[in-house]
Write an enzyme that holds these catalytic residues in place. Sequence first.
Site, mmCIF file in Angstrom:
data_model
loop_
_atom_site.group_PDB
_atom_site.id
_atom_site.type_symbol
_atom_site.label_atom_id
_atom_site.label_comp_id
_atom_site.label_asym_id
_atom_site.label_seq_id
_atom_site.Cartn_x
_atom_site.Cartn_y
_atom_site.Cartn_z
ATOM 1 N N ASN A 81 43.126 12.942 17.284
ATOM 2 C CA ASN A 81 44.081 13.115 16.198
ATOM 3 C C ASN A 81 43.599 12.305 15.004
ATOM 4 O O ASN A 81 43.882 11.117 14.876
ATOM 5 C CB ASN A 81 45.474 12.666 16.640
ATOM 6 N N LYS A 101 50.943 15.330 23.904
ATOM 7 C CA LYS A 101 51.337 14.470 22.797
ATOM 8 C C LYS A 101 50.232 13.457 22.560
ATOM 9 O O LYS A 101 49.505 13.083 23.481
ATOM 10 C CB LYS A 101 52.639 13.746 23.168
ATOM 11 N N CYS A 161 47.156 13.223 11.507
ATOM 12 C CA CYS A 161 48.595 13.028 11.339
ATOM 13 C C CYS A 161 48.864 12.450 9.944
ATOM 14 O O CYS A 161 48.288 11.418 9.581
ATOM 15 C CB CYS A 161 49.122 12.080 12.405
ATOM 16 N N GLY A 218 52.489 25.685 17.970
ATOM 17 C CA GLY A 218 53.359 24.531 18.034
ATOM 18 C C GLY A 218 54.795 24.874 17.702
ATOM 19 O O GLY A 218 55.627 25.068 18.576
#
Length: 295
Positions: free
Chosen positions: A124, A48, A127, A261
Amino acid sequence: MVTLYPGPTEVGGVRLKNHLLLAAGILGTTGASLARILHNGAGGVVTKSIGPDPKEGHPGPCLIVVDGGIINAMGLPNPSAAFVDELAVLQGEPVVVSIFGGTPEEFRTVASWFAGTASGLELNLSCPHAEGYGAAIGSDPALVEECTRAVASLEVPTWVKLTPNVADIAEIGAAAERGGADAVVAVNTVKAMRISTSLRRPVLGNRFGGLSGKAIFPIAVRCVYDLYEACSIPIIGCGGVSTADNVVEMMMAGASAVELGSAVIDDIGIFSAIANDLYSHDGIDAREIVGCAHG
């Protein structure tokens, strides 16, 4: 269908048990859940996303199932630096830590927490539903380059996860490569929302979210294809992969490995199931098909 010869592989500086990885955000919040996925056949796992400060995320509902996929707006909930302890049970395993920040300095700070324990880091920059993070940064080539350089300077394998919600993903991939990325991951979720006609309001607590699942697979294939034309570093395909044939198609577009995912939600054993179809001892070397769809 094309089958591949089984065995470990190295992609973007990370040694994997096979070409199949768990994507960030799915069962990646504890060391135990990541170990479970590895035990169930994944060649590597991505955690995560972890950021500079603890976050509770967006108010619910945070996830809805739709035709062909899932829309989520989690808001990057994470325990921040406390997550370091979760990696203790995963020593020696191929674990890539997903990280986020609002500035290059924040990215470097978070990266430094994991520099001695993670197999690699995945930035990341994609997002679509976290204000000030993710795609808010990942749509600016200059910022992508700066954030990538800040992390890559730690000399840990650095992957950059890209958003499809831009005019030219190849431009963003090239910026990541200039910043020192060892690989790019394509793609994160696609901007989406649903409205409840009975309640006359958006279904998600955050109103907007990101669509993942089978519905975005053709988008992801196109993004991988474009990136292969523009970049010389490896590409990890991500978005709607759910079968061995999907893996082969992603590779033919230019991916050296793939992340799964949403498919994990339907079947925790998806990695072993795909591997059983994908690999055979009379299969070919994966490098023979990576990018073969390009003329």
